[in-house]
Design a protein around this motif. Structure first.
Motif, PDB file in Angstrom:
ATOM      1  N   LYS A   1      -2.055  -3.690  -8.407  1.00 40.12           N
ATOM      2  CA  LYS A   1      -3.084  -4.515  -7.786  1.00 40.12           C
ATOM      3  C   LYS A   1      -2.967  -5.908  -8.378  1.00 40.12           C
ATOM      4  O   LYS A   1      -2.929  -6.059  -9.611  1.00 40.12           O
ATOM      5  CB  LYS A   1      -4.459  -3.931  -8.088  1.00 40.12           C
TER       6      LYS A   1
ATOM      7  N   LYS B   1       0.819   7.079 -10.737  1.00 43.27           N
ATOM      8  CA  LYS B   1      -0.582   6.757 -11.007  1.00 43.27           C
ATOM      9  C   LYS B   1      -0.864   6.859 -12.490  1.00 43.27           C
ATOM     10  O   LYS B   1      -0.295   7.697 -13.172  1.00 43.27           O
ATOM     11  CB  LYS B   1      -1.503   7.719 -10.246  1.00 43.27           C
TER      12      LYS B   1
ATOM     13  N   ASN C   1       0.712   1.914  -7.517  1.00 43.72           N
ATOM     14  CA  ASN C   1      -0.279   1.675  -8.557  1.00 43.72           C
ATOM     15  C   ASN C   1      -0.248   0.225  -9.027  1.00 43.72           C
ATOM     16  O   ASN C   1      -0.184  -0.051 -10.230  1.00 43.72           O
ATOM     17  CB  ASN C   1      -0.006   2.625  -9.751  1.00 43.72           C
TER      18      ASN C   1
ATOM     19  N   THR D   1      -0.739   0.282  -3.210  1.00 36.79           N
ATOM     20  CA  THR D   1      -1.582   1.371  -3.701  1.00 36.79           C
ATOM     21  C   THR D   1      -0.758   2.539  -4.240  1.00 36.79           C
ATOM     22  O   THR D   1      -1.094   3.084  -5.284  1.00 36.79           O
ATOM     23  CB  THR D   1      -2.495   1.885  -2.582  1.00 36.79           C
ATOM     24  N   GLU D   2       0.293   2.911  -3.550  1.00 37.12           N
ATOM     25  CA  GLU D   2       1.077   4.063  -4.005  1.00 37.12           C
ATOM     26  C   GLU D   2       1.828   3.730  -5.289  1.00 37.12           C
ATOM     27  O   GLU D   2       2.031   4.600  -6.136  1.00 37.12           O
ATOM     28  CB  GLU D   2       2.069   4.496  -2.925  1.00 37.12           C
TER      29      GLU D   2
ATOM     30  N   SER E   1      -1.546  -3.302 -13.226  1.00 35.27           N
ATOM     31  CA  SER E   1      -0.596  -2.270 -12.827  1.00 35.27           C
ATOM     32  C   SER E   1       0.174  -1.787 -14.035  1.00 35.27           C
ATOM     33  O   SER E   1       0.400  -2.539 -14.973  1.00 35.27           O
ATOM     34  CB  SER E   1       0.400  -2.843 -11.811  1.00 35.27           C
TER      35      SER E   1
ATOM     36  N   GLU F   1      -2.164  -5.574  -2.747  1.00 37.28           N
ATOM     37  CA  GLU F   1      -2.143  -4.306  -3.470  1.00 37.28           C
ATOM     38  C   GLU F   1      -1.022  -3.415  -2.956  1.00 37.28           C
ATOM     39  O   GLU F   1      -0.747  -3.379  -1.753  1.00 37.28           O
ATOM     40  CB  GLU F   1      -3.493  -3.599  -3.254  1.00 37.28           C
TER      41      GLU F   1
END
Lengths: 403, 405
Positions: free
Chosen positions: A387, B405, A385, A382-383, A248, A380
């Motif tokens: 893991k 991200k 980012n 996910t949003e 991450s 995780e």
């Protein structure tokens, strides 16, 4: 949330405990003729008995023909329970007591290593001329076996243990050509229970001489040291793991927190534990972003105790390892905040775990303990980012209390 | 001795008066450009005034380019740029949905699929302005050393041809300013006072300036702008005023002398216009409505600092971004993101000079771009935070977390 998890895991916990109980063919507490003292300190009372025998042996070895004040109560101990039997002797009885100790000390010292001991969990009935009498201990002269009530023995002070065992030992020594019975006269002890009076006097004399020779103080550390045969263990650890392998942008360098564990030993080797762990980490990123991550875990473990060091009289001898296999459920949370927005995500995971712990004794039931645990959680956010790495190693260091 | 003093005093006074009589007007960053000064956020209106639903912005925090869909307030894509540490400017080719990234290190073109065409042209200095007609497929880039980069683009936004030229068109004649007339040619004002009409396609083919000259009545045109809906007219700033010129023959259609004024703004948004001031209390807007004449609107008691001006004649609105702060540095450039504190939007209709309520604009150093009936703000948030504010309903739509991200 934890109560929900616990309700789901409780049936599993119960199953593990029932299984461990089924595997345990016996309680760590002895039944009659089943648990015999073998001097390795593994059973309850074994270490205490070994210490008592060492104290008797050490005291006996100081007694020779030139010993003075044997079978006498020093002025400073007058009125104490230990002097009860010594104070009641007349001069003739006192001389007889002194003669027995002086002349039989070598024989007693040679007999002690050959003795067998058996623990029982109830008082024993002894047949005597006046009827049955309840006793804390019985000596069997044919087999040189001494049977002791475990609970009673453990409740005694060290000097009282010396008195009790010395009394029984002298049952197994021939005085004037024959063994001494409690309900028969012996030498100048002519009452109906003269034998008991003589043996009580001998026991008190040894216990008193041990005081005079400062024997108890020399064994005090072993007496006070925490014992590993206790069944219930409550531990509080500082716990943590590295987070650097997580995948991450916003990972934690490390997680730190606490772990609370309860373990029940069903046998000397097998047991089960349940634990709760809460660890967290926080980091700063970029110009003004803070990341916080928390893991809360609940685990159940089947345990196997391993004591690799031989001498139970030493601290290392009481220390032991615990190997554990079990499962853990983890609830995770991750928060990002850049002063403009706040993003919170949660995830959960269940994983098998293996644990290894080491327990080192302090005094009074307290222990220093620590260890490591491997797990294979995958979670995780996910949003955010994030893991997790596919496996984790947790380290712990703390204190335990055995009861 | 006495006579020498008189000579000296007289000479001094003569110098004073001669200075006062020669009109000298301040020079801004908006002058001496081809097209518009580059910015790190794209305009919301095309040259014909139509509003696009995409805005492209270089995020100064994460050093990447975001393309937002204004309607949904979603990030369409995020592009990583080479040399992210440099100052970056962006242009958006709406016809091809392609993004052009410009920096000191070069020009990069991202096509509609996000594929990077790196440095199809390398300018020798920092690019400072650009003029584009994406419908025709032309992009002209002007750098701080007056070098000119010309690109021909296909329908996907890819570069077909590129050419780097200097600003010298012929002996002793060089470029002063310019712009592209949509659907027509590149117009350049020259150092000899003439205007050049440049054939971009022929220039790219022959690799040398291909142009024809026209004479105007003005000298030193330092700024020129197309007139919306009038492909044959340009609005110009010359040495002492503002003029309206017919391109075909260079005739002056209208002019206003502003030698007694100070220039505040030169703006090509959305309709070209100029703002001058006589004092701190009086401000005059100069524009054309396409009737071959210049018009003015004058406002009094204007105590604010104007950061940016947009004139939208089609919607009868004059939009001014201003600040109540006393700004010490030069704000002559028509940029609303140079100073990012205490900004507010004032809208006035041209027909009656009736103002709408003033709207406060976000602070916290946000990058803002103004549309016809909304504004878009990108905040300097590590994790990404942008807002779309409707000027009609007051509704605010947000996009958050796009930098995670």
């Amino acid at each position: 949330m934890i109560s929900v998890i616990f309700k789901r895991l409780a049936p599993v916990a119960l199953s593990i405990m029932v299984l461990c109980g089924a595997l345990a063919s016996a309680d760590s507490r002895p039944n009659f003729q089943e648990n015999t003292f073998v001097g390795n300190g593994g059973n309850a009372g074994d270490l205490e008995l070994q210490i008592t025998l060492n104290q008797i042996q050490a005291t006996i070895k100081t007694i020779d023909g030139s010993s003075v004040n044997l079978c006498e109560c020093p002025e400073e101990y007058e009125g104490r329970a230990i002097c009860k039997y010594l104070a009641n002797m007349n001069d003739e009885q006192k001389k007889f007591c002194q003669k027995i100790l002086s002349t039989k000390s070598t024989e007693v010292s040679q007999l002690i290593p050959k003795l067998k001991f058996t623990w029982v969990d109830s008082y024993m009935a002894v047949k005597q001329s006046g009827g049955d009498r309840l006793s804390d201990a019985i000596a069997q002269s044919e087999t040189k076996n001494i049977i002791l009530n475990l609970d009673k023995f453990l409740s005694l002070k060290p000097s009282d243990r010396v008195f009790l065992v010395s009394h029984e030992i002298f049952h197994l020594i021939k005085i004037d050509g024959e063994y001494t019975a409690d309900d028969k006269a012996k030498g100048p002890f002519q009452d109906g229970e003269g034998g008991r009076q003589l043996l009580n006097s001998l026991g008190s004399a040894i216990a008193m001489e041990a005081f005079n020779q400062n024997i108890y103080a020399k064994q005090m550390s072993a007496i006070l040291r925490s014992k590993n045969y206790v069944k219930n263990w409550l531990s509080l650890f500082l716990s943590g793991r590295s987070g650097s392998d997580d995948k991450s942008t916003f990972k934690m360098d490390k997680y730190t927190g606490v772990e609370l564990e309860y373990r029940r030993d069903f046998t000397l080797s097998l047991g089960a534990s349940i634990f709760y762990r809460s660890v967290s980490g926080d980091e700063k990123y970029f110009t003004s972003t803070t990341a916080e991550s928390t893991e809360q875990s609940l685990g159940l473990v089947g345990t196997w105790k391993l004591s690799p060091f031989a001498d139970p009289m030493t601290a290392s001898g009481q220390s032991y390892f615990i190997l554990g296999i079990g499962a853990e459920h983890l609830n995770g949370e991750h928060i990002l905040d850049d002063t403009f927005s706040n993003f919170k995500e949660e995830d959960r995971s269940t994983s098998p775990i293996i644990r290894i712990q080491y327990f080192f004794p302090l005094n009074g039931g307290f222990w220093i303990s620590g260890g490591a645990q491997g797990s294979w959680h995958k979670y995780e956010y996910t949003e955010n980012n994030f893991k997790s790495n596919s496996n984790q190693i947790y380290y712990s260091l703390g204190v335990s209390y055995a009861f | 001795m006495h006579s020498k003093k008189i000579i000296l005093i007289s000479a001094f006074l003569l110098w004073i008066f001669s200075s006062a009589c020669t009109p000298t007007l301040p020079v801004s960053e908006d002058e001496h450009n081809i097209g518009d000064k580059l910015a790190n956020i794209t305009k919301l209106q095309s040259p014909d005034g139509n509003q696009t639903h995409n805005v492209v912005v270089f995020d100064e925090v994460v050093r990447k380019i975001h393309q937002f869909d204004i309607n949904s307030m979603k990030v369409v894509r995020t592009l990583s740029v080479p040399d992210a540490g440099e100052t970056h400017y962006v242009l958006y080719n709406s016809r091809a949905n392609s993004v052009i990234d410009l920096s000191l290190k070069g020009v990069n073109v991202f096509d509609s699929a996000g594929r990077l065409e790196s440095k199809p042209i390398q300018l020798p200095a920092r690019p400072k302005s650009a003029a584009a007609d994406f419908d025709q497929g032309f992009l002209v880039i002007y750098d701080e050393n007056s070098s000119v980069g010309i690109l021909q683009l296909d329908s996907d936004g890819s570069v077909l041809k590129s050419l780097l030229l200097g600003s010298l068109l012929s002996d002793e004649v060089s470029i002063v300013a310019g712009d592209i007339i949509p659907g027509a040619d590149l117009i350049l004002s020259l150092s000899n006072g003439k205007v050049a009409i440049v054939d971009l396609l022929a220039t790219l083919t022959n690799k040398t300036w291909q142009y024809r000259l026209i004479n105007t009545s003005f000298s030193n045109i330092s700024w020129l702008a197309p007139v919306r809906g009038k492909s044959d007219q340009i609005l110009v700033k010359y040495q002492s005023g503002v003029g309206l010129v017919r391109i075909s023959d260079g005739a002056t259609l209208s002019q206003i002398d502003v030698s007694s004024y100070d220039f505040l703004k030169l703006s090509k948004l959305v309709d070209a216009h100029v703002i001058v001031k006589k004092s701190n209390q009086e401000m005059t807007l100069i524009f054309t409505e396409g009737a071959n004449t210049l018009k003015t609107r004058t406002l009094f008691a204007q105590n604010t600092s104007i950061l940016s001006s947009q004139l939208d004649l089609q919607n009868d609105q004059w939009r001014v971004i201003e600040s109540k702060d006393r700004i010490e540095y030069d704000i002559f450039s028509n940029s609303l993101n140079t100073y990012r504190s205490s900004r507010s939007l004032k809208r006035t209709n041209i027909s009656g000079l009736l103002s709408l309520p003033v709207v406060s604009l976000p602070s916290r150093s946000s990058q803002i771009i103004l549309g016809q009936d909304f504004f878009f703000a990108l905040y300097p948030a590590d994790l990404g935070f942008a807002e779309h504010h409707s000027l009609i309903t007051g509704e605010i739509k947000t996009a958050r977390g796009f930098n995670r991200k």
